[in-house]
Design a protein around this motif. Structure first.
Motif, PDB file in Angstrom:
ATOM      1  N   TYR A  95       0.846  -1.192   0.000  1.00 61.36           N
ATOM      2  CA  TYR A  95       0.000   0.000   0.000  1.00 61.36           C
ATOM      3  C   TYR A  95       0.885   1.246   0.000  1.00 61.36           C
ATOM      4  O   TYR A  95       1.944   1.254   0.628  1.00 61.36           O
ATOM      5  CB  TYR A  95      -0.908   0.010   1.228  1.00 61.36           C
ATOM      6  N   TYR A  96       0.432   2.262  -0.711  1.00 60.93           N
ATOM      7  CA  TYR A  96       1.218   3.497  -0.713  1.00 60.93           C
ATOM      8  C   TYR A  96       0.311   4.706  -0.547  1.00 60.93           C
ATOM      9  O   TYR A  96      -0.892   4.669  -0.869  1.00 60.93           O
ATOM     10  CB  TYR A  96       2.049   3.626  -1.992  1.00 60.93           C
ATOM     11  N   HIS A 100      -5.410  12.206   8.253  1.00 63.29           N
ATOM     12  CA  HIS A 100      -5.761  10.783   8.209  1.00 63.29           C
ATOM     13  C   HIS A 100      -4.978   9.966   9.248  1.00 63.29           C
ATOM     14  O   HIS A 100      -4.946   8.729   9.152  1.00 63.29           O
ATOM     15  CB  HIS A 100      -5.532  10.237   6.801  1.00 63.29           C
ATOM     16  N   LYS A 101      -4.375  10.647  10.190  1.00 60.94           N
ATOM     17  CA  LYS A 101      -3.653  10.040  11.317  1.00 60.94           C
ATOM     18  C   LYS A 101      -2.495   9.137  10.874  1.00 60.94           C
ATOM     19  O   LYS A 101      -2.068   8.265  11.614  1.00 60.94           O
ATOM     20  CB  LYS A 101      -4.622   9.235  12.192  1.00 60.94           C
ATOM     21  N   ILE A 102      -2.019   9.346   9.643  1.00 59.98           N
ATOM     22  CA  ILE A 102      -0.847   8.603   9.161  1.00 59.98           C
ATOM     23  C   ILE A 102       0.418   9.199   9.758  1.00 59.98           C
ATOM     24  O   ILE A 102       1.374   8.488  10.065  1.00 59.98           O
ATOM     25  CB  ILE A 102      -0.801   8.631   7.614  1.00 59.98           C
ATOM     26  N   TYR A 120      -7.089   5.228   3.219  1.00 62.91           N
ATOM     27  CA  TYR A 120      -6.518   6.345   2.460  1.00 62.91           C
ATOM     28  C   TYR A 120      -5.379   5.880   1.550  1.00 62.91           C
ATOM     29  O   TYR A 120      -4.989   6.577   0.625  1.00 62.91           O
ATOM     30  CB  TYR A 120      -6.026   7.419   3.431  1.00 62.91           C
ATOM     31  N   PHE A 121      -4.864   4.684   1.825  1.00 66.44           N
ATOM     32  CA  PHE A 121      -3.767   4.121   1.034  1.00 66.44           C
ATOM     33  C   PHE A 121      -4.299   3.508  -0.265  1.00 66.44           C
ATOM     34  O   PHE A 121      -5.452   3.085  -0.345  1.00 66.44           O
ATOM     35  CB  PHE A 121      -3.027   3.039   1.822  1.00 66.44           C
ATOM     36  N   LYS A 153       5.292  -3.088   4.209  1.00 69.93           N
ATOM     37  CA  LYS A 153       4.418  -3.144   3.042  1.00 69.93           C
ATOM     38  C   LYS A 153       3.597  -1.855   2.905  1.00 69.93           C
ATOM     39  O   LYS A 153       2.687  -1.793   2.091  1.00 69.93           O
ATOM     40  CB  LYS A 153       3.484  -4.357   3.148  1.00 69.93           C
ATOM     41  N   TYR A 154       3.957  -0.861   3.715  1.00 69.16           N
ATOM     42  CA  TYR A 154       3.306   0.444   3.623  1.00 69.16           C
ATOM     43  C   TYR A 154       4.343   1.498   3.248  1.00 69.16           C
ATOM     44  O   TYR A 154       5.391   1.602   3.883  1.00 69.16           O
ATOM     45  CB  TYR A 154       2.658   0.823   4.956  1.00 69.16           C
TER      46      TYR A 154
END
Length: 284
Positions: free
Chosen positions: A193-194, A205-207, A222-223, A277-278
């Motif tokens: 996911y990106y 988005h609290k990322i 959001y990813f 994986k992010y």
């Protein structure tokens, strides 16, 4: 006295050289022996696989011979009770070999899956054997219909056809389930996911929270979901790009075009996604 020291020194050097040469030779011999052992193991494994292939093919050849005998019997014009008895014997023989071949195919598939010998050609041949098994099931069912049409009804033949059909459905079901599991595992292994966005967007988005990335309950929706095998370039449309997620330095590049806009170029996707994986990139 100097001559004595000289000769003693030469002798020590000669002994050291001999010892070193002996150790080198012993090391080389050990490595050769180890290599030969590996080669022999692989040869034994390959021989075992090829023997299994031969046994299955031989089984199908014997089934074909038995089918030929049954066809000869049903067209012989002899006494029906005698014909039925002989057909029954041949059908029992076919059912036994079909069962053996089904088990051998399953065992061979398991061996091939577990083996270090990864051969697309072997898998192709094994798939053909499985297809041949399924074809034989259909042939025996067709043979039953022809016998019934000639008023040669054998209960054992009916049971044989029913059992083979059920077993074949079970084999196909197991194979379909296993294939689905493998596909799911493959998808999971190759899914990542990106996201890229401004600082405020990532915070929203609290990322990005308190200077930390993806901590707590961040917005995973959001990813963007991707297949890492087919994803190696990401235009960022920004003159500023900061990698916030953790990825090995040598596995990617942040490149600028002639307008100063950044693009992410992944040069080694396995290594790039090995840590996370992010993917998170902050832009302006």
């Amino acid at each position: 006295m100097r001559k004595i020291y000289y000769f003693a020194l030469c002798a020590m050097i000669a002994v050291a050289c001999n010892n070193g040469q002996q150790q080198t030779e012993e090391k080389d011999t050990h490595e050769v022996d180890s290599l030969n052992e590996i080669i022999n193991q692989k040869n034994d494994e390959l021989d075992e696989l090829m023997t299994s292939f031969t046994d299955i093919q031989d089984g199908f050849a014997r089934i074909a011979e038995a089918e030929g005998r049954i066809n000869t019997l049903k067209n012989s014009g002899g006494e029906k009770p005698e014909i039925a008895r002989n057909i029954q014997e041949n059908m029992g023989y076919i059912q036994e070999i079909m069962k053996e071949n089904r088990e051998r195919i399953a065992q061979l598939q398991a061996k091939l899956n577990a083996s270090d010998i990864k051969s697309a050609k072997m898998q192709e041949q094994l798939d053909k054997l499985q297809a041949l098994y399924e074809e034989k099931v259909r042939e025996i069912a067709s043979l039953q219909e022809k016998l019934i049409a000639q008023d040669i009804h054998i209960q054992e033949l009916t049971d044989t056809v029913k059992n083979l059909a059920e077993e074949n459905e079970n084999v196909k079901f197991d194979r379909d389930v296993k294939e689905q599991v493998v596909n799911m595992q493959d998808e999971q292994l190759n899914t990542a996911y990106y996201v890229y966005g401004t600082k405020s967007e990532l915070k929203e988005h609290k990322i990005l929270s308190g200077g930390e990335v993806m901590k707590g309950d961040f917005d995973k929706d959001y990813f963007t979901k991707i297949d890492i095998r087919h994803f190696d370039t990401l235009p960022l449309n920004s003159k500023s790009a900061d990698m916030l997620s953790n990825h090995p330095a040598g596995s990617y590049q942040l490149l600028k075009d002639n307008k100063g806009m950044y693009t992410l170029k992944i040069t080694n996707y396995r290594e790039f996604w090995s840590v996370s994986k992010y993917l998170v990139i902050k832009v302006k």
